[in-house]
Scaffold this motif. Sequence first.
Motif, short mmCIF file in Angstrom:
data_model
loop_
_atom_site.label_atom_id
_atom_site.label_comp_id
_atom_site.label_asym_id
_atom_site.label_seq_id
_atom_site.Cartn_x
_atom_site.Cartn_y
_atom_site.Cartn_z
N TRP A 146 0.77 -1.52 0.12
CA TRP A 146 0.06 -0.06 -0.02
C TRP A 146 0.94 1.12 -0.03
CZ3 TRP A 146 -0.39 3.80 3.89
CH2 TRP A 146 -1.18 4.72 3.58
N PHE A 178 0.85 4.03 -3.24
CA PHE A 178 -0.14 4.90 -2.47
C PHE A 178 -0.76 6.14 -3.36
CE2 PHE A 178 -0.80 9.00 -0.07
CZ PHE A 178 -1.81 8.64 0.50
N ASP A 179 -0.02 6.69 -4.30
CA ASP A 179 -0.13 7.86 -5.06
C ASP A 179 -1.22 7.23 -6.19
OD1 ASP A 179 1.82 6.28 -6.08
OD2 ASP A 179 2.95 7.98 -7.15
N GLN A 206 -5.44 6.50 -5.08
CA GLN A 206 -6.34 7.55 -4.66
C GLN A 206 -7.12 7.34 -3.30
OE1 GLN A 206 -7.52 9.50 -7.95
NE2 GLN A 206 -5.49 9.06 -9.12
N TRP A 207 -8.33 7.81 -3.26
CA TRP A 207 -9.33 7.79 -2.53
C TRP A 207 -9.65 6.34 -1.79
CZ3 TRP A 207 -9.14 11.49 0.98
CH2 TRP A 207 -9.02 12.78 0.38
N PHE A 216 -6.94 4.88 0.25
CA PHE A 216 -6.86 5.61 1.46
C PHE A 216 -7.94 4.95 2.29
CE2 PHE A 216 -8.42 9.11 4.38
CZ PHE A 216 -7.18 9.22 5.11
N VAL A 221 -7.72 2.90 5.82
CA VAL A 221 -8.15 3.46 7.05
C VAL A 221 -9.08 2.20 7.64
CG1 VAL A 221 -9.93 4.97 8.06
CG2 VAL A 221 -7.83 5.72 6.62
#
Length: 61
Positions: free
Chosen positions: A23, A27-28, A31-32, A35, A39
Amino acid sequence: MKYYTVAMTFIIFDVEIMFLVPWAVYFDQLQWFGFFAVVLFLFNITIAYAYEWRRGGLDWD
């Protein structure tokens, strides 16, 4: 029995790190969605960690 509890805790949190490394690398590109997925994953792991801590599984007595 204590040895096996500590060993299982180590394995669980070691596997957590193995999921977080890819991850972090991508990461870039995630995107959302990436993320929010991480989480949610970290929230679940935090609940497991708090449960283990509350039961006394992290005490070295």
